[in-house]
Write a protein that holds these residues in place. Structure first.
Motif, mmCIF file in Angstrom:
data_model
loop_
_atom_site.group_PDB
_atom_site.id
_atom_site.type_symbol
_atom_site.label_atom_id
_atom_site.label_comp_id
_atom_site.label_asym_id
_atom_site.label_seq_id
_atom_site.Cartn_x
_atom_site.Cartn_y
_atom_site.Cartn_z
ATOM 1 N N GLY A 49 32.785 22.789 -39.822
ATOM 2 C CA GLY A 49 33.364 21.800 -40.740
ATOM 3 C C GLY A 49 34.597 21.104 -40.198
ATOM 4 N N VAL A 50 34.928 21.370 -38.944
ATOM 5 C CA VAL A 50 36.099 20.721 -38.341
ATOM 6 C C VAL A 50 35.684 19.326 -37.860
ATOM 7 N N PHE A 51 36.482 18.313 -38.214
ATOM 8 C CA PHE A 51 36.112 16.956 -37.801
ATOM 9 C C PHE A 51 37.294 16.195 -37.202
ATOM 10 N N VAL A 52 36.950 15.148 -36.452
ATOM 11 C CA VAL A 52 37.954 14.268 -35.842
ATOM 12 C C VAL A 52 37.538 12.822 -36.090
ATOM 13 N N GLY A 53 38.516 11.932 -35.905
ATOM 14 C CA GLY A 53 38.237 10.519 -36.083
ATOM 15 C C GLY A 53 39.467 9.681 -35.814
ATOM 16 N N SER A 54 39.410 8.446 -36.286
ATOM 17 C CA SER A 54 40.549 7.546 -36.082
ATOM 18 C C SER A 54 40.805 6.746 -37.361
ATOM 19 N N GLN A 67 49.084 0.589 -35.082
ATOM 20 C CA GLN A 67 48.131 0.961 -34.017
ATOM 21 C C GLN A 67 47.119 1.975 -34.554
ATOM 22 N N LEU A 68 45.966 1.980 -33.928
ATOM 23 C CA LEU A 68 44.935 2.969 -34.263
ATOM 24 C C LEU A 68 45.494 4.373 -34.038
ATOM 25 N N SER A 69 45.255 5.278 -34.995
ATOM 26 C CA SER A 69 45.850 6.619 -34.932
ATOM 27 C C SER A 69 44.787 7.694 -35.101
ATOM 28 N N PRO A 70 44.984 8.844 -34.460
ATOM 29 C CA PRO A 70 43.977 9.908 -34.553
ATOM 30 C C PRO A 70 44.075 10.704 -35.853
ATOM 31 N N LEU A 71 42.948 11.226 -36.281
ATOM 32 C CA LEU A 71 42.941 12.131 -37.440
ATOM 33 C C LEU A 71 42.143 13.387 -37.100
ATOM 34 N N GLN A 72 42.538 14.475 -37.747
ATOM 35 C CA GLN A 72 41.848 15.764 -37.600
ATOM 36 C C GLN A 72 41.689 16.365 -38.984
ATOM 37 N N GLY A 88 39.970 17.940 -46.215
ATOM 38 C CA GLY A 88 41.350 17.525 -45.983
ATOM 39 C C GLY A 88 41.469 17.028 -44.562
ATOM 40 N N PHE A 89 42.383 16.085 -44.334
ATOM 41 C CA PHE A 89 42.642 15.661 -42.956
ATOM 42 C C PHE A 89 44.073 15.177 -42.803
ATOM 43 N N THR A 90 44.513 15.212 -41.553
ATOM 44 C CA THR A 90 45.868 14.789 -41.199
ATOM 45 C C THR A 90 45.790 13.598 -40.264
ATOM 46 N N VAL A 91 46.585 12.569 -40.540
ATOM 47 C CA VAL A 91 46.709 11.442 -39.607
ATOM 48 C C VAL A 91 48.084 11.548 -38.949
#
Ligand code: BTN
Length: 150
Positions: A49-54, A67-72, A88-91
């Motif tokens: 269930g761990v995901f990444v994105g932008s 600017q484009l920023s990473p999320l986890q 839940g995610f953090t940017v």
């Protein structure tokens, strides 16, 4: 021929009932836009269930260039949440010294459309502890899937 017709009728009824009972699933991967016009892409969700994105925010509390920023993030995988899971995610903003945490749930609405209902906390950096009281903003965002993704 006379016996085939009732059989077909029963088959069609069974298929129809099955179709009605299949619940559409809300899933996170893909491109999303929120009520502020911010864009988010969730690229992968792994088996845990761990995901990444932008994340490309449409607005900023700073005077910096966006600017484009990473999320986890993390998706709740328990069996009773499978069709409309919480997450839940953090940017970690690339262009400011702030962090935003989002928490929410992935719903399928009454029209069959996926929607992410979220709340967020935006923590800004302050120079000293006396300014801590004004360092955190709170709000909500609603995300819908970008049209080309449906
Ligand atoms: C910053 O201003 O320091 C970073 C950008 C913060 C953007 C916030 S996060 C919560 C809200 N939802 C968005 O899509 N953008 C704003």
């Amino acid at each position: 021929m006379v016996q085939v017709t009732p059989f077909l009728l029963v088959l069609l009824l069974a298929l129809g009932a099955h179709g009605l009972s299949v619940k559409k699933k809300c899933s996170l991967p893909g491109r999303w836009v929120n009520d502020l016009g911010s864009n988010m892409t969730i690229t992968t969700v792994n088996g845990n269930g761990v995901f990444v994105g932008s994340y490309h925010t449409a607005v900023t509390a700073t005077s910096n260039e966006i600017q484009l920023s990473p999320l986890q993030g993390s998706l709740q995988k328990s069996p009773n949440q499978k069709s409309q899971p919480t997450f839940g995610f953090t940017v970690n903003w690339s262009f400011s010294d702030s962090i935003t945490v989002f928490t929410g749930q992935c719903f399928v609405d009454e029209y069959g459309k996926e929607v992410l209902r979220t709340m967020w906390l935006l923590r800004s950096h302050v120079e000293n502890i006396k300014n801590d009281w004004k360092a955190t903003r709170v709000g909500t965002n609603v995300f819908t899937r970008l049209q080309s993704q449906e």
